[in-house]
Design a protein around this motif. Structure first.
Motif, PDB file in Angstrom:
ATOM      1  N   VAL A  74       0.864  -1.184   0.000  1.00  0.00           N
ATOM      2  CA  VAL A  74       0.000   0.000   0.000  1.00  0.00           C
ATOM      3  C   VAL A  74       0.901   1.234   0.000  1.00  0.00           C
ATOM      4  CG1 VAL A  74      -1.644   1.271   1.424  1.00  0.00           C
ATOM      5  CG2 VAL A  74      -1.896  -1.181   1.133  1.00  0.00           C
ATOM      6  N   TRP A  75       0.512   2.256  -0.791  1.00  0.00           N
ATOM      7  CA  TRP A  75       1.344   3.440  -0.967  1.00  0.00           C
ATOM      8  C   TRP A  75       0.523   4.688  -0.669  1.00  0.00           C
ATOM      9  CZ3 TRP A  75       3.499   5.111  -6.408  1.00  0.00           C
ATOM     10  CH2 TRP A  75       4.357   6.201  -6.257  1.00  0.00           C
ATOM     11  N   PRO A  76       0.649   5.244   0.546  1.00  0.00           N
ATOM     12  CA  PRO A  76      -0.018   6.509   0.837  1.00  0.00           C
ATOM     13  C   PRO A  76       0.836   7.685   0.374  1.00  0.00           C
ATOM     14  CG  PRO A  76       0.943   5.613   2.842  1.00  0.00           C
ATOM     15  CD  PRO A  76       1.250   4.642   1.731  1.00  0.00           C
ATOM     16  N   LEU A  77       0.194   8.680  -0.213  1.00  0.00           N
ATOM     17  CA  LEU A  77       0.874   9.908  -0.621  1.00  0.00           C
ATOM     18  C   LEU A  77       0.172  11.071   0.070  1.00  0.00           C
ATOM     19  CD1 LEU A  77       0.787   7.878  -3.296  1.00  0.00           C
ATOM     20  CD2 LEU A  77       2.089   9.754  -4.257  1.00  0.00           C
ATOM     21  N   ILE A  78       0.939  11.831   0.836  1.00  0.00           N
ATOM     22  CA  ILE A  78       0.413  12.964   1.580  1.00  0.00           C
ATOM     23  C   ILE A  78       0.869  14.241   0.867  1.00  0.00           C
ATOM     24  CG2 ILE A  78       0.252  14.036   3.871  1.00  0.00           C
ATOM     25  CD1 ILE A  78      -0.460  10.967   3.781  1.00  0.00           C
ATOM     26  N   ASN A  79      -0.035  15.160   0.673  1.00  0.00           N
ATOM     27  CA  ASN A  79       0.258  16.436  -0.004  1.00  0.00           C
ATOM     28  C   ASN A  79       0.934  16.241  -1.367  1.00  0.00           C
ATOM     29  OD1 ASN A  79      -0.776  18.027   2.146  1.00  0.00           O
ATOM     30  ND2 ASN A  79       1.138  17.736   3.270  1.00  0.00           N
ATOM     31  N   PRO A  80       0.423  15.335  -2.202  1.00  0.00           N
ATOM     32  CA  PRO A  80       1.076  15.099  -3.493  1.00  0.00           C
ATOM     33  C   PRO A  80       0.832  16.253  -4.467  1.00  0.00           C
ATOM     34  CG  PRO A  80      -0.973  13.891  -3.406  1.00  0.00           C
ATOM     35  CD  PRO A  80      -0.783  14.522  -2.043  1.00  0.00           C
ATOM     36  N   SER A  81       1.821  16.457  -5.325  1.00  0.00           N
ATOM     37  CA  SER A  81       1.664  17.445  -6.396  1.00  0.00           C
ATOM     38  C   SER A  81       2.471  16.994  -7.605  1.00  0.00           C
ATOM     39  CB  SER A  81       2.114  18.838  -5.949  1.00  0.00           C
ATOM     40  OG  SER A  81       3.487  18.833  -5.635  1.00  0.00           O
ATOM     41  N   ILE A  82       1.999  17.366  -8.772  1.00  0.00           N
ATOM     42  CA  ILE A  82       2.721  17.083 -10.006  1.00  0.00           C
ATOM     43  C   ILE A  82       3.715  18.212 -10.206  1.00  0.00           C
ATOM     44  CG2 ILE A  82       2.535  16.827 -12.511  1.00  0.00           C
ATOM     45  CD1 ILE A  82      -0.297  15.691 -12.029  1.00  0.00           C
ATOM     46  N   ILE A  83       4.992  17.867 -10.272  1.00  0.00           N
ATOM     47  CA  ILE A  83       6.032  18.895 -10.448  1.00  0.00           C
ATOM     48  C   ILE A  83       6.579  18.935 -11.873  1.00  0.00           C
ATOM     49  CG2 ILE A  83       6.644  19.000  -8.011  1.00  0.00           C
ATOM     50  CD1 ILE A  83       9.063  17.189  -8.661  1.00  0.00           C
ATOM     51  N   ASP A  84       6.258  17.913 -12.660  1.00  0.00           N
ATOM     52  CA  ASP A  84       6.652  17.895 -14.068  1.00  0.00           C
ATOM     53  C   ASP A  84       5.773  16.874 -14.771  1.00  0.00           C
ATOM     54  OD1 ASP A  84       8.036  18.586 -16.370  1.00  0.00           O
ATOM     55  OD2 ASP A  84       9.802  17.378 -15.905  1.00  0.00           O
TER      56      ASP A  84
END
Length: 178
Positions: A74-84
């Motif tokens: 399982v892969w949680p991502l907190i505050n993710p954003s696309i940077i490119d």
């Protein structure tokens, strides 16, 4: 933690922008991740669909998404954003646990670079491409954090079809057929 109800198309919270998580190490954030994990596992087991989920889908307006890809942790991502992202786009099939009876074609980037925090608060970057259809999946879930639904990315209204018709005609050649 319990399996949570997934908000369905038309619920106003699905159109809200989620707030940044101030402290990814807070116990409440771990509770959100547990609820997301249990909820997406339940949907996968009962419907055959569900590789990821965003906190707004369970009524939590926090910038948290969770990926639960078959055979991977399982892969949680907190505050993710696309940077490119790639300069080009592609058209793919999309659906959502918030309206699982509808499938449609949407436009996504073939690859993205994502920046996110883990549950310990550490920042990471990850490249997502066509492997496991990770780029399109992350874009779908991150859209939820901004109140954007797959229907907003629709390329052609004529591509909308029911789940039954999608499964009959298109599922085998899509990420959902794997």
């Amino acid at each position: 933690m319990p399996v949570r109800t997934i908000l369905q198309l038309g619920h106003p919270l699905l159109r809200q922008v989620a707030a940044p998580v101030a402290d990814p190490t807070a116990p409440e954030v771990a509770d959100i991740v547990t609820d997301l994990t249990d909820t997406v596992a339940h949907w996968r087991a009962t419907t055959g669909y569900g590789r990821a989920i965003a906190a707004p889908q369970i009524g939590v307006l926090q910038r948290v998404i969770l990926l639960r890809l078959p055979g991977q942790p399982v892969w949680p991502l907190i505050n993710p954003s696309i940077i490119d992202h790639s300069p080009d786009t592609m058209e793919v099939w999309d659906a959502c646990l918030s309206f699982l009876s509808i499938f449609m074609r949407v436009r996504r980037y073939p690859w993205i670079q994502v920046r996110y925090q883990d549950l310990q608060g550490h920042w990471h970057e990850a490249h997502a491409g066509a492997e496991d259809d990770l780029a399109e999946l992350l874009q779908h879930e991150m859209d939820h954090l901004d109140g954007i639904l797959a229907l907003d990315r629709l390329t052609d209204v004529n591509s909308i079809c029911s789940r039954q018709e999608f499964e009959r005609q298109f599922k085998a050649d899509s990420p959902y057929g794997r």
